[in-house]
Design an enzyme around this catalytic site. Sequence first.
Site, PDB file in Angstrom:
ATOM      1  N   ASN A  12       0.797  -1.234   0.000  1.00 54.86           N
ATOM      2  CA  ASN A  12       0.000   0.000   0.000  1.00 54.86           C
ATOM      3  C   ASN A  12       0.827   1.281   0.000  1.00 54.86           C
ATOM      4  O   ASN A  12       0.420   2.288   0.552  1.00 54.86           O
ATOM      5  CB  ASN A  12      -0.975   0.002   1.182  1.00 54.86           C
ATOM      6  CG  ASN A  12      -1.828  -1.243   1.206  1.00 54.86           C
ATOM      7  OD1 ASN A  12      -2.322  -1.670   0.163  1.00 54.86           O
ATOM      8  ND2 ASN A  12      -1.988  -1.848   2.368  1.00 54.86           N
ATOM      9  N   GLU A  88       4.231  -6.452  -9.440  1.00 52.43           N
ATOM     10  CA  GLU A  88       4.290  -7.645  -8.575  1.00 52.43           C
ATOM     11  C   GLU A  88       5.597  -8.412  -8.799  1.00 52.43           C
ATOM     12  O   GLU A  88       5.625  -9.639  -8.864  1.00 52.43           O
ATOM     13  CB  GLU A  88       3.079  -8.557  -8.807  1.00 52.43           C
ATOM     14  CG  GLU A  88       1.735  -7.875  -8.642  1.00 52.43           C
ATOM     15  CD  GLU A  88       1.446  -7.387  -7.227  1.00 52.43           C
ATOM     16  OE1 GLU A  88       2.200  -7.732  -6.291  1.00 52.43           O
ATOM     17  OE2 GLU A  88       0.465  -6.648  -7.065  1.00 52.43           O
ATOM     18  N   GLN A  90       7.976  -9.152  -6.937  1.00 50.57           N
ATOM     19  CA  GLN A  90       8.399 -10.091  -5.893  1.00 50.57           C
ATOM     20  C   GLN A  90       8.082 -11.535  -6.271  1.00 50.57           C
ATOM     21  O   GLN A  90       8.693 -12.468  -5.770  1.00 50.57           O
ATOM     22  CB  GLN A  90       7.768  -9.746  -4.540  1.00 50.57           C
ATOM     23  CG  GLN A  90       6.283  -9.988  -4.422  1.00 50.57           C
ATOM     24  CD  GLN A  90       5.434  -8.808  -4.874  1.00 50.57           C
ATOM     25  OE1 GLN A  90       5.942  -7.848  -5.452  1.00 50.57           O
ATOM     26  NE2 GLN A  90       4.144  -8.856  -4.582  1.00 50.57           N
ATOM     27  N   CYS A 147       2.509   5.414  13.198  1.00 51.96           N
ATOM     28  CA  CYS A 147       3.192   6.325  14.115  1.00 51.96           C
ATOM     29  C   CYS A 147       3.840   7.500  13.387  1.00 51.96           C
ATOM     30  O   CYS A 147       4.336   8.420  14.023  1.00 51.96           O
ATOM     31  CB  CYS A 147       4.249   5.572  14.916  1.00 51.96           C
ATOM     32  SG  CYS A 147       5.682   5.047  13.935  1.00 51.96           S
TER      33      CYS A 147
END
Length: 197
Positions: A12, A88, A90, A147
Amino acid sequence: MAKLYFNYSTMNAGKSTVLLQAAHNYAERGMQTYLLTAQFDKRAGEGQIASRIGIGAEADTFVGSDDLFRKISTRLESGPCACVFIDEAQFLSKKQVWQLARAVDDLGVPVMAYGLRVDFMGELFPGSAALLALADEMREVRTICFCGKKATMVVRKDGNGVVSRDGDQVQIGGNETYVSLCRRHWREAVSDGDTLV
């Protein structure tokens, strides 16, 4: 001079958006490109590269047994191609990454591969490991953890929102399955006391 590029990130982060924008830039200048994506990733439909922001394009597909040098050679026989784009990445095999490198070196066509660097267990995907070793240039597509720090890892959650600590390396999914985190929060999410998975 043609090069093999590896654009990597976590889930994402917008890798497909960046790929589609780059391909659009070529098209705007009247240049043809060749888009490839993993055949088994059918979230947007077979042979589709799609972004979460709503843009997409048709693509040829690859499986692990495909000879990508041959695919690219065949594509070049049908007309000019300014750049090859792989989504994609990977899911490429080590052998296929070598085939892409050969296409760059012997056919003189740039190849831009986009994919994940690591899986939900913090392990390199085979295709990503080969691309990290062989790419002429690497670029990180960045996203952030909740965070605010840079996200470099990803966790997989089951249907109940529980973080998975084992399972197959490949499981197709999107925001409902994967969450990108910084290393600290990934460690907290997958650890059981002091022991990581």
